[in-house]
Design a protein around this motif. Structure first.
Motif, PDB file in Angstrom:
ATOM      1  N   SER A  25       0.864  -1.179   0.000  1.00 18.70           N
ATOM      2  CA  SER A  25       0.000   0.000   0.000  1.00 18.70           C
ATOM      3  C   SER A  25       0.900   1.228   0.000  1.00 18.70           C
ATOM      4  O   SER A  25       1.645   1.455   0.957  1.00 18.70           O
ATOM      5  N   TYR A  26       0.841   1.994  -1.075  1.00 14.57           N
ATOM      6  CA  TYR A  26       1.734   3.147  -1.249  1.00 14.57           C
ATOM      7  C   TYR A  26       1.026   4.215  -2.070  1.00 14.57           C
ATOM      8  O   TYR A  26      -0.028   3.972  -2.658  1.00 14.57           O
ATOM      9  N   ARG A  27       1.617   5.385  -2.140  1.00 19.12           N
ATOM     10  CA  ARG A  27       1.047   6.490  -2.907  1.00 19.12           C
ATOM     11  C   ARG A  27       1.656   6.534  -4.299  1.00 19.12           C
ATOM     12  O   ARG A  27       2.859   6.427  -4.450  1.00 19.12           O
ATOM     13  N   HIS A  28       0.813   6.722  -5.278  1.00 22.43           N
ATOM     14  CA  HIS A  28       1.251   6.779  -6.676  1.00 22.43           C
ATOM     15  C   HIS A  28       1.706   8.175  -7.055  1.00 22.43           C
ATOM     16  O   HIS A  28       1.277   8.726  -8.062  1.00 22.43           O
ATOM     17  N   ARG A  29       2.545   8.731  -6.254  1.00 22.86           N
ATOM     18  CA  ARG A  29       3.105  10.055  -6.505  1.00 22.86           C
ATOM     19  C   ARG A  29       4.596   9.964  -6.231  1.00 22.86           C
ATOM     20  O   ARG A  29       5.028   9.260  -5.333  1.00 22.86           O
ATOM     21  N   TRP A  35      10.203   4.678  -5.837  1.00 23.68           N
ATOM     22  CA  TRP A  35      10.904   3.935  -4.797  1.00 23.68           C
ATOM     23  C   TRP A  35      10.284   2.553  -4.615  1.00 23.68           C
ATOM     24  O   TRP A  35      10.992   1.544  -4.550  1.00 23.68           O
ATOM     25  N   VAL A  36       8.961   2.498  -4.554  1.00 22.03           N
ATOM     26  CA  VAL A  36       8.282   1.217  -4.375  1.00 22.03           C
ATOM     27  C   VAL A  36       8.501   0.318  -5.588  1.00 22.03           C
ATOM     28  O   VAL A  36       8.909  -0.829  -5.458  1.00 22.03           O
ATOM     29  N   ARG A  37       8.240   0.853  -6.782  1.00 21.28           N
ATOM     30  CA  ARG A  37       8.268   0.016  -7.992  1.00 21.28           C
ATOM     31  C   ARG A  37       9.683  -0.342  -8.465  1.00 21.28           C
ATOM     32  O   ARG A  37       9.880  -1.428  -9.002  1.00 21.28           O
TER      33      ARG A  37
END
Length: 154
Positions: A25-29, A35-37
């Motif tokens: 669960s992360y922000r798409h900004r 960083w996540v992807r």
């Protein structure tokens, strides 16, 4: 097996019913999204963890809220990537609360928190122990612990 004496108790969960080890669960900004992807997910997958990530796991054309619900329910853990961006989004707040609700229904900890950037959290998130990953050094030091937690926790 549930008997009349324990009918209200959560059913035993051996982990076999989960499709994924972790839903992120992360922000798409930016910078959260990259960083996540590009940093976190490749390392988790290379470490043998099955990762549910909206960008490649959600069914195209489906309702986003239903996909979020399925992701939380089908994952042993929900990894919450905290940042000011995350806390400013209604969708991520919904994901986090849904994960915490499922956690309370199952009677065991399922949410794991990572602090990507310093931020002011609400009491529920602030009362949790989280791993700091706000810079390269803290990421390097805490990544092995995160991997161990995601592998060992039921």
């Amino acid at each position: 097996m549930q008997t009349p004496e324990n009918a209200d108790a959560p059913a035993a969960d051996d982990g076999a019913s989960f499709r994924y080890d972790v839903f992120i669960s992360y922000r798409h900004r930016e910078p959260d999204k990259s960083w996540v992807r590009k940093t976190l997910v490749p390392v988790l997958r290379a470490g043998g963890l099955s990762v549910c990530l909206d960008a490649d796991s959600f069914v195209l054309g489906s309702f986003v809220v239903e996909e979020m619900e399925h992701a939380v329910e089908q994952s042993r853990h929900t990894l919450v990537v905290l940042s000011p961006n995350y806390l400013a989004s209604g969708f991520t707040e919904f994901e986090r609360r849904m994960a915490q609700f499922v956690e309370s229904e199952k009677g065991r900890e399922r949410c794991v928190f990572v602090l990507l950037a310093p931020c002011e959290t609400d009491l529920k998130a602030g009362a949790r122990l989280w791993l700091e990953m706000t810079d390269e050094e803290s990421y390097r030091v805490n990544l092995p612990r995160l991997m161990d937690e995601l592998r060992q926790r039921p």
